[in-house]
Enzyme design. Structure first.
Site, mmCIF file in Angstrom:
data_model
loop_
_atom_site.group_PDB
_atom_site.id
_atom_site.type_symbol
_atom_site.label_atom_id
_atom_site.label_comp_id
_atom_site.label_asym_id
_atom_site.label_seq_id
_atom_site.Cartn_x
_atom_site.Cartn_y
_atom_site.Cartn_z
ATOM 1 N N GLU A 1 6.200 -26.094 118.774
ATOM 2 C CA GLU A 1 5.664 -27.040 119.765
ATOM 3 C C GLU A 1 6.142 -28.469 119.455
ATOM 4 O OE1 GLU A 1 1.560 -26.753 121.766
ATOM 5 O OE2 GLU A 1 1.261 -28.233 120.180
ATOM 6 N N PHE B 1 4.725 -12.991 123.474
ATOM 7 C CA PHE B 1 4.709 -12.414 122.124
ATOM 8 C C PHE B 1 3.327 -11.869 121.821
ATOM 9 C CE2 PHE B 1 8.739 -13.561 120.098
ATOM 10 C CZ PHE B 1 9.290 -14.297 121.137
HETATM 11 C C1 UD2 Z 1 -0.963 -23.694 119.945
HETATM 12 C C2 UD2 Z 1 -0.141 -23.683 121.190
HETATM 13 C C3 UD2 Z 1 0.943 -22.631 121.040
HETATM 14 C C4 UD2 Z 1 1.833 -22.883 119.859
HETATM 15 C C5 UD2 Z 1 0.966 -23.020 118.609
HETATM 16 C C6 UD2 Z 1 1.824 -23.581 117.490
HETATM 17 C C7 UD2 Z 1 -1.560 -24.350 123.042
HETATM 18 C C8 UD2 Z 1 -2.521 -23.891 124.080
HETATM 19 N N1 UD2 Z 1 -1.011 -23.386 122.308
HETATM 20 O O1 UD2 Z 1 -1.638 -22.437 120.096
HETATM 21 O O2 UD2 Z 1 1.749 -22.555 122.195
HETATM 22 O O3 UD2 Z 1 2.590 -24.047 120.066
HETATM 23 O O4 UD2 Z 1 -0.157 -23.891 118.776
HETATM 24 O O5 UD2 Z 1 1.284 -23.274 116.287
HETATM 25 O O6 UD2 Z 1 -1.284 -25.490 122.913
HETATM 26 N N2 UD2 Z 1 1.289 -15.123 118.096
HETATM 27 C C9 UD2 Z 1 1.257 -13.752 117.845
HETATM 28 N N3 UD2 Z 1 0.693 -13.315 116.686
HETATM 29 C C10 UD2 Z 1 0.149 -14.161 115.759
HETATM 30 C C11 UD2 Z 1 0.180 -15.537 116.018
HETATM 31 C C12 UD2 Z 1 0.753 -15.990 117.202
HETATM 32 O O7 UD2 Z 1 1.727 -12.959 118.648
HETATM 33 O O8 UD2 Z 1 -0.361 -13.674 114.730
HETATM 34 C C13 UD2 Z 1 1.919 -15.599 119.346
HETATM 35 C C14 UD2 Z 1 1.041 -15.310 120.562
HETATM 36 O O9 UD2 Z 1 1.852 -15.102 121.678
HETATM 37 C C15 UD2 Z 1 0.245 -16.586 120.701
HETATM 38 C C16 UD2 Z 1 1.294 -17.627 120.303
HETATM 39 O O10 UD2 Z 1 2.087 -17.005 119.294
HETATM 40 O O11 UD2 Z 1 -0.221 -16.723 122.021
HETATM 41 C C17 UD2 Z 1 0.727 -18.962 119.790
HETATM 42 O O12 UD2 Z 1 -0.054 -18.768 118.641
HETATM 43 P P1 UD2 Z 1 -1.598 -19.182 118.603
HETATM 44 O O13 UD2 Z 1 -2.200 -18.727 119.871
HETATM 45 O O14 UD2 Z 1 -2.198 -18.719 117.367
HETATM 46 O O15 UD2 Z 1 -1.543 -20.706 118.535
HETATM 47 P P2 UD2 Z 1 -2.605 -21.706 119.165
HETATM 48 O O16 UD2 Z 1 -3.603 -21.029 120.022
HETATM 49 O O17 UD2 Z 1 -3.128 -22.602 118.121
#
Ligand code: UD2
Length: 357
Positions: free
Chosen positions: A306, A124
């Protein structure tokens, strides 16, 4: 007189029938277009198959195959006594935990290559996250299931910003337009529903296995066929050495993702899960239902999808676990048990990149 009233009745019924047909067609057409809108003005090929919609249960490609090794293939003798002793390489329910040194990379790739598999890979890139796609795809082409057939499915609200990345033979990229959102929690959580729909409409016919990956990440080293299994999860890089009561599971009984303090095997990351398309289909379908049930009760699990993934995998045990080699985080130093970092989340400025804080 009687004849003419019959004619009127007939005309009326035909009219009602046509009207109902039109309403039904427009309703479904609009729903399908919501997700399945083709990327416009782009030279990345978008499958015609995407429009081929079926709302019934998908038919999955055949899956169970024997582990066949070619005759006269020479490789190092496996040992019964010597191997990794610093980490657990098996769960209490006898699923392997994949670490460097627990498998022969050449042997495992040769075995799986003869099966002529296709691996779907969903990612995504909604809102500003589209900027991570180039590095994700370029590094995947270098390290991720090299020489296998891989079909990337990029879900984005900005199809025009998807970069053109040269793909090796047997690799293909589809762009599928999805709505944006002003809440990152919603973007993250809605992935289950969108993957479920994509499997129903397209992936079930096109792939044997599937991986669902976070886009804000890069590959750094080989990720091969050792990762394939019926239901595959990755152990979270921050919590792999913690007691279960420290896991950031959803702890409120009101949520369908609830896990009590004295339960739990591992904490799985939402950034990587996969398996047979059919098994991941069931996973996404169940998680989506639970997310929707929570939403109806005005509760959002601590870590959105998650949390629901963790709950699902507690009671539907994965058949293979990937060690944190398969999901590290760039801001962490390498620890002694991590011999190789294969895939890692990049450092990002959450306040700048997300639509909300
Ligand atoms: C954590 C988790 C993630 C997800 C999230 C839940 C890890 C390493 N990652 O990542 O898998 O469970 O928490 O909240 O444990 N995205 C978009 N646009 C946005 C926001 C998100 O495309 O504006 C998609 C994108 O593919 C991204 C994924 O959603 O890689 C996860 O979002 P994140 O990266 O903001 O979440 P993160 O890093 O806290």
């Amino acid at each position: 007189m009687r004849f003419s009233s019959n004619v009127k009745l007939f005309v009326l019924l035909v009219g009602i029938f046509l009207l109902l047909g039109y309403v039904h067609y427009s309703f479904f057409n609009e729903r399908l277009n919501w997700v399945w809108c083709e990327a416009s003005n782009r030279d990345i090929p978008v499958d015609e198959d995407q429009r081929n919609t079926s709302l019934s249960k998908p038919i999955f490609r055949s899956r169970v195959q024997n582990i066949v090794s070619p005759e006269r293939l020479l490789y190092k003798q496996p040992s019964v006594l010597v191997g990794r002793t610093d980490v657990m390489a098996v769960t209490p329910w006898l699923a392997p935990i994949v670490w460097q040194g627990t498998f022969d990379p050449d042997l495992v790739d040769i075995i799986y290559k003869s099966m002529n598999l296709t691996i779907a890979t969903t990612v995504f890139a909604v809102g500003k996250y589209v900027r991570f796609l180039r590095d994700f795809l370029e590094t995947a082409e270098k390290y991720f299931l090299v020489d296998f057939n891989v079909r990337y499915y990029v879900f984005t609200d900005r199809p025009d910003n998807v970069p053109s990345v040269t793909m090796s033979q047997g690799r293909h990229l589809s762009v599928i337009q999805v709505p944006g959102s002003n809440r990152w929690q919603e973007i993250s959580a809605r992935r289950m529903e969108i993957i479920q729909t994509a499997i129903e409409r397209q992936i079930s016919r096109e792939a044997d296995y599937i991986f669902c990956l976070d886009v804000d990440s890069k590959f750094h080293a080989r990720w091969g066929a050792e990762s394939l299994g019926r239901l595959v999860a990755v152990i979270h890089p921050e919590l792999y050495n913690q007691p279960r009561d420290r896991f950031s599971y959803e702890r409120r009984p009101a949520s369908t993702a609830y896990i009590p303090m004295d339960e739990g095997d591992y904490y799985y990351a939402g950034a990587v899960f996969g398996g047979f398309v059919e098994d991941v289909y069931t996973l996404t379908k169940v998680c989506r239902k639970q997310l929707e049930k929570d939403a109806r009760n005005s509760i959002e699990a601590a870590w959105q999808e998650e949390s629901h993934l963790n709950r699902y995998l507690l009671y539907n045990k994965p058949s293979k676990l990937l060690s944190p080699e398969y999901l590290w985080q760039d801001f962490h130093g390498k620890t002694k048990e991590i011999k190789v970092i294969r895939f890692s989340g990049i450092i990002k400025n959450y306040a700048e990149i997300r639509p909300n804080v």
